[in-house]
Design a protein around this motif. Structure first.
Motif, mmCIF file in Angstrom:
data_model
loop_
_atom_site.group_PDB
_atom_site.id
_atom_site.type_symbol
_atom_site.label_atom_id
_atom_site.label_comp_id
_atom_site.label_asym_id
_atom_site.label_seq_id
_atom_site.Cartn_x
_atom_site.Cartn_y
_atom_site.Cartn_z
ATOM 1 N N THR A 706 0.742 -1.357 -0.137
ATOM 2 C CA THR A 706 -0.117 0.077 0.182
ATOM 3 C C THR A 706 0.485 1.355 -0.213
ATOM 4 O O THR A 706 1.788 0.988 0.408
ATOM 5 C CB THR A 706 -0.953 0.151 1.356
ATOM 6 O OG1 THR A 706 -2.121 -0.643 0.733
ATOM 7 C CG2 THR A 706 -2.122 1.027 1.553
ATOM 8 N N ASP A 707 -0.278 2.163 -0.824
ATOM 9 C CA ASP A 707 1.159 3.764 -0.821
ATOM 10 C C ASP A 707 0.146 4.452 -0.450
ATOM 11 O O ASP A 707 -1.013 4.564 0.611
ATOM 12 C CB ASP A 707 0.633 4.051 -2.041
ATOM 13 C CG ASP A 707 1.650 5.316 -2.443
ATOM 14 O OD1 ASP A 707 1.309 6.152 -1.673
ATOM 15 O OD2 ASP A 707 2.331 5.484 -3.314
ATOM 16 N N LEU A 708 1.390 4.831 0.790
ATOM 17 C CA LEU A 708 0.673 5.203 2.843
ATOM 18 C C LEU A 708 0.336 6.809 1.814
ATOM 19 O O LEU A 708 -0.339 7.704 2.862
ATOM 20 C CB LEU A 708 2.268 5.387 3.386
ATOM 21 C CG LEU A 708 1.759 6.526 4.606
ATOM 22 C CD1 LEU A 708 0.898 5.769 5.646
ATOM 23 C CD2 LEU A 708 3.370 6.908 5.135
ATOM 24 N N ARG A 709 1.242 7.538 0.763
ATOM 25 C CA ARG A 709 0.340 8.744 0.939
ATOM 26 C C ARG A 709 -0.963 8.859 0.088
ATOM 27 O O ARG A 709 -2.199 8.996 0.735
ATOM 28 C CB ARG A 709 1.863 9.479 0.040
ATOM 29 C CG ARG A 709 2.773 9.761 0.405
ATOM 30 C CD ARG A 709 3.206 9.544 -0.803
ATOM 31 N NE ARG A 709 3.327 9.267 -2.458
ATOM 32 C CZ ARG A 709 4.100 8.651 -3.280
ATOM 33 N NH1 ARG A 709 5.000 9.851 -3.510
ATOM 34 N NH2 ARG A 709 4.076 7.788 -4.023
ATOM 35 N N GLY A 710 -1.606 7.352 -0.495
ATOM 36 C CA GLY A 710 -2.835 6.937 -0.896
ATOM 37 C C GLY A 710 -3.352 6.573 0.004
ATOM 38 O O GLY A 710 -4.808 7.652 -0.236
ATOM 39 N N GLU A 711 -2.775 5.837 0.952
ATOM 40 C CA GLU A 711 -4.222 5.321 2.084
ATOM 41 C C GLU A 711 -4.503 6.764 2.989
ATOM 42 O O GLU A 711 -5.773 6.784 3.282
ATOM 43 C CB GLU A 711 -3.570 4.330 2.726
ATOM 44 C CG GLU A 711 -4.324 4.062 3.562
ATOM 45 C CD GLU A 711 -4.067 3.331 4.147
ATOM 46 O OE1 GLU A 711 -4.402 1.305 3.190
ATOM 47 O OE2 GLU A 711 -4.218 2.181 5.317
ATOM 48 N N ASP A 712 -3.225 7.282 3.159
ATOM 49 C CA ASP A 712 -3.948 7.987 5.011
ATOM 50 C C ASP A 712 -3.577 10.008 4.314
ATOM 51 O O ASP A 712 -3.937 10.578 5.133
ATOM 52 C CB ASP A 712 -2.716 7.801 5.356
ATOM 53 C CG ASP A 712 -2.835 7.126 6.562
ATOM 54 O OD1 ASP A 712 -4.242 6.084 5.591
ATOM 55 O OD2 ASP A 712 -2.538 6.637 7.098
ATOM 56 N N VAL A 713 -3.029 9.984 2.921
ATOM 57 C CA VAL A 713 -3.664 11.301 2.507
ATOM 58 C C VAL A 713 -4.257 11.951 1.667
ATOM 59 O O VAL A 713 -4.734 13.075 1.619
ATOM 60 C CB VAL A 713 -1.967 12.000 1.893
ATOM 61 C CG1 VAL A 713 -1.638 13.827 2.496
ATOM 62 C CG2 VAL A 713 -0.769 11.788 3.862
ATOM 63 N N LEU A 714 -4.186 11.505 0.636
ATOM 64 C CA LEU A 714 -5.278 11.377 -0.445
ATOM 65 C C LEU A 714 -6.496 11.425 -0.094
ATOM 66 O O LEU A 714 -6.838 12.547 -0.872
ATOM 67 C CB LEU A 714 -5.017 10.321 -1.595
ATOM 68 C CG LEU A 714 -5.909 10.581 -2.745
ATOM 69 C CD1 LEU A 714 -5.174 11.453 -3.748
ATOM 70 C CD2 LEU A 714 -5.742 8.803 -3.576
#
Length: 931
Positions: A706-714
């Motif tokens: 999982t891309d952390l930026r995608g899960e929690d900031v996107l």
């Protein structure tokens, strides 16, 4: 030792002919291994890519280069390790062994591949599946002798490399390539020891009681095993072919040799491990520069508030390993700090380390950086590496009532690997697992008879920076070049520690001959890392680390972890952890309990001192009971170390440990890589469905992809952007793809196993291109160039899987951001800053907010414009610009840019594998019974 020769110019056919003349080596007769009691009942598994065998002869290396062949067990664990990425959603219990090794004790008779008896009191059995050595001794000496013999069989070349790295002597051993020089310089800067100082660590251990004396006896037996293998391998020409290729042994005449190993080599190896994985703190100068830039931008009071909010030393939204309300105060910033020594702005100059350079050694840093690669990555120590993770669930929530653990260290990806697998059974020792090459007389991470254990790097602050006044002994004016310092009113000379290195020309890396002298200066307040002024007066900035000169002390704790008589429950496990002075988070699981302990020599600081900033070198601000002669001090007692037994679950991905346990450095805020684990394990535990080995492995692997930026900031980004209609067709199409990716779980997964193409590839490329532009567009206008640049020096903006997305303008990039193919990602970045700022703009509650708004000055419409403008810039970047290509991948190949490459430490290379953010060595354990 003869000089290195231009061996790569020798005809391959001539080398092969000469080696064939030596004849084949007879295979030993198979036999089963003796084992200790095993209470895991086949439910313990592990994996360590690429493979156990790290010994390639010259013929093996030439065959690999000419035909792509590899010795047996060189890469056989790489396929199963990679395969889990595609298979994990449908994983079943019966399939676990398709992706992990059976980590049971012993080898069934029909699975024995070979048996050797280097002494009558030890047997080494290797299994057919993996070639792992199972060492069984009837005496303690024989057991440890066998461990050394097996280690040399599997990792002799790597062990030799690292004993030279630990002494700052890699270039003289393996050639003067730029990366070799960079690496030896970074280790010499962290742990410069004389041979006598290495010996002093050994002498100190000898006085620490029966366990310590036994540990030294074990180490000596281990060395005897290594050295016997060296003698046998030299006579039979079965030693690693890298000795031929670097000129240490002539491939035709066999002239030359391999230096025997000695105890001080093990201390040098331990100093490498300690510097890589067991230290924390030391970023105080970078923190001070952020503080100064913030105060210059906003004024003293407002600037200090900005600095504190960016530092996030004890952020209330940070994910923590202990979530049950326990508090362990340590290294917290005081409200009214005393003894702070802020450098005068612009005065700090890094300490010179290279002297008397000639030939290749006299190249400028820029020239050297573009030079030939070395046998090891030059930034192995200096780059910020993500480390390890752990997931443990209490038996209250599992399928059979027994705890489940999925855990392991992330030590990077190398061929051969830095770690090796082994089983050791003998008097007082019963364990299987992984150990660092050259230190494998004990298993360091693995399983005992009825318990498993692992660690993640903790990184709590055990290193302080002191501003030490410079002086002169002859009354001459004091300058930054002065090499004496004030200690309790006396002007004393700095210790000068030297390492002279020279290397011959080689064709292997096209390096010319060269030489230089590495110099470190040392005071009673630690090693000099920089010079500058404080209040206009010249000072040396020093680094004082509590584990410096004590890297070998942890031997006792590791011995206990291997001893079934010493560790048998959570309390005894925690006692073993207390005997390890490296900064690690230790995790334990048996049939009834899970437990946690944070190890490390945490110094007791003077009241009111802020360990996050440079400290004035005065007696009032020293560590309590500090003795510079032995580099010892008063340390926090075991009860003050974060610890726990039977919390509902534990996770760790190098995140914050507990309430009030202040983070060292920047980057522990509302969004951290640990959230990926915590969210998944928490959901499992609270779902009402019992957790199993399969479901916990799936949680780990889901987070790994999982891309952390995608899960929690996107989600924050999309809420701001869609607060009004997106009318630009190109932007609207991009937003739709990002929304689809979010719905798909924001993973970086192949469309199918082996396709080498990502699902949601356009959205992933957009995020990769967008993130550094976002950070720049959102924060630079408010921070201003000086503060923006200082902050990037303290915390890099991005750690994407491929590296290279470092921003469009100067000041946004860091050398650490551009490390390709390393696997580990998303630990270090501005994730939390964007998340907190955007939630503030959206009007959401934010605990521990940034001191001021940045995106659009806090106005939603203006912030939306910034996001759309930077998104437009990202869409204009071509795939080749986002993934610029390198020696392993063509420009624009997204999947290849992300791939993990086992970075070669020797002559044999391995295939690329699909990206996973996952430990290098990993165990899956669930013990059904206990002693």
């Amino acid at each position: 030792m003869p000089p290195r020769r231009h061996l790569l110019k020798l005809p391959v056919a001539a080398l092969v002919t000469a080696l064939l003349a030596a004849g084949p080596v007879a295979a030993p007769t198979p036999a089963a291994a003796a084992t200790g009691q095993d209470y895991c009942a086949g439910r313990c598994l592990d994996v360590l890519p690429p493979g156990e065998n790290g010994n390639a002869t010259l013929m093996d290396i030439l065959g690999n280069r000419a035909f792509g062949t590899r010795p047996a067990h060189t890469a056989d664990q790489l396929g199963p390790y990679e395969g889990l990425a595609a298979a994990y959603p449908g994983l079943t219990d019966s399939q676990l062994r398709s992706f992990f090794n059976d980590a049971s004790f012993g080898v069934p008779a029909d699975q024995v591949a070979s048996t050797s008896r280097p002494r009558t009191d030890v047997t080494i059995v290797r299994d057919k599946a993996t070639g792992v050595p199972h060492i069984a001794g009837t005496t303690r000496y024989g057991t440890e002798f066998g461990a050394g013999y097996a280690a040399a069989q599997d990792r002799l070349w790597v062990m030799d490399l690292f004993r030279h790295v630990g002494r700052g002597q890699l270039s003289g051993f393996a050639g003067g390539a730029a990366a070799n020089r960079q690496l030896e310089q970074s280790f010499w800067q962290a742990a410069p020891y004389t041979e006598q100082e290495l010996q002093t660590q050994i002498d100190a251990i000898a006085s620490q009681g029966d366990r310590a004396r036994q540990a030294l006896a074990d180490a000596n037996a281990y060395l005897d095993g290594i050295n016997q293998y060296i003698r046998e391998a030299y006579n039979s020409r079965t030693f690693p072919g890298e000795y031929d290729l670097t000129g240490h042994i002539d491939p035709i005449t066999n002239a030359g040799g391999i230096d025997p190993f000695k105890l001080t080599d093990l201390v040098a190896l331990a100093s490498v491990v300690g510097a890589l994985f067991g230290a924390g703190g030391g970023g105080e100068l970078a923190s001070a520069q952020v503080k100064q830039a913030a105060e210059a931008r906003y004024g003293t009071e407002a600037g200090d508030a900005v600095w504190q909010s960016l530092r996030e030393a004890d952020d209330p939204e940070a994910v923590q390993t202990l979530h049950d309300g326990q508090s362990f105060p340590y290294a917290e910033p005081p409200a009214q700090p005393v003894g702070t020594a802020m450098p005068d702005p612009g005065s700090v100059v890094p300490e010179r380390m290279i002297y008397d350079a000639t030939g290749t050694g006299s190249q400028t840093a820029a020239t050297a950086a573009a030079g030939a690669p070395g046998v090891l990555p030059g930034n192995l120590l200096t780059a910020k590496h993500g480390m390890s993770n752990a997931l443990l669930v209490s038996g209250r929530y599992t399928d059979d009532g027994h705890p489940v653990a999925v855990f392991g260290p992330q030590t990077g990806y190398f061929a051969p690997q830095l770690l090796l697998l082994e089983e050791i059974q003998g008097p007082g020792i019963s364990a299987r697992g992984a150990a660092f090459a050259g230190l494998s007389f004990y298993v360091q991470l693995g399983r005992g008879q009825d318990y498993g254990w692992s660690a993640t790097s903790a990184g709590q602050d055990i290193t302080d920076t002191y501003a030490v006044p410079l002086c002169t002994t002859d009354g001459s004016p004091v300058t930054l070049a002065s090499n004496s310092y004030l200690w309790h009113g006396q002007c004393l000379p700095l210790d000068r520690l030297e390492r002279k290195n020279s290397w011959a020309p080689t064709t292997a890396d096209s390096t010319a001959a060269g030489s230089y002298t590495l110099v470190m200066y040392r005071s009673d307040y630690g090693l000099v890392t920089a010079r500058g002024t404080v209040g206009g007066k010249p000072v040396a900035f020093t680094s004082l680390r509590s584990s410096y000169r004590h890297e070998a002390d942890s031997i006792i704790g590791f011995q206990m972890l291997n001893d079934p008589g010493a560790v048998h429950d959570p309390a005894s496990f925690q006692q073993a952890g207390q005997n390890i002075n490296y900064t690690f988070n230790w995790f334990y699981a048996d049939s009834a309990h899970i437990a946690y302990y944070n190890s490390g020599s945490n110094p007791v600081r003077a009241a009111g001192v802020d360990p996050g900033l440079p400290i004035s070198a005065e007696p009032a601000y020293e560590w309590r009971d500090f003795d510079p002669a032995t580099n010892t001090a008063r340390y926090t007692p075991p009860t003050e170390h974060p610890q726990s037994v039977d919390q509902d679950y534990y996770i760790s991905w190098n995140n914050k440990q507990a309430d009030d346990y202040a983070a060292a450095g920047f980057g522990n805020g509302s969004v951290h890589r640990g959230n990926l684990l915590d969210d998944r394990v928490k959901a499992l535990v609270r779902s009402g469905t019992k957790v199993s080995r399969v479901s916990l492995t799936q949680a780990m692997e889901s987070a790994a992809l999982t891309d952390l930026r995608g899960e929690d900031v996107l989600p924050d980004l999309l809420r701001v952007i869609t607060s009004a209609p997106v009318t630009d067709p190109a932007l609207a199409a991009a937003v739709q793809k990002l929304q689809t990716w979010r719905g798909d779980g924001t993973q970086r997964r192949e469309t199918s196993a082996g396709s080498h193409r990502y699902a949601d590839a356009d959205a992933i490329r957009t995020m990769d291109a967008w993130w550094p532009l976002l950070a720049d567009g959102v924060f630079r206008p408010g921070l201003g160039d000086p503060l923006f640049g200082a902050l990037t020096g303290a915390l890099q903006i991005n750690e994407s899987p491929s590296g290279g997305q470092t921003g469009a303008t100067s000041g946004t990039s860091s050398a650490n951001e551009s490390i390709p193919h390393k696997g580990s990602a998303f630990q270090y970045g501005w994730w939390s800053y964007l998340d907190k700022d955007l939630r503030g703009v959206l009007g959401d509650p934010v605990a521990g907010p940034l001191a001021r708004p940045y995106c659009g000055g806090g106005d939603l419409s203006a912030c939306r414009t910034v996001l759309l403008d930077t998104l437009r810039q990202a869409l204009a970047r071509t795939p080749a610009q986002v993934y610029p290509g390198d020696g392993d991948c063509v420009a624009g190949d997204q999947w290849c840019a992300d791939t993990i490459i086992q970075r070669p430490l020797g002559g044999v290379t391995d295939p690329k594998s699909t990206w996973q953010n996952r430990p290098t060595y990993q165990q899956v354990v669930q013990f059904p019974t206990h002693r």
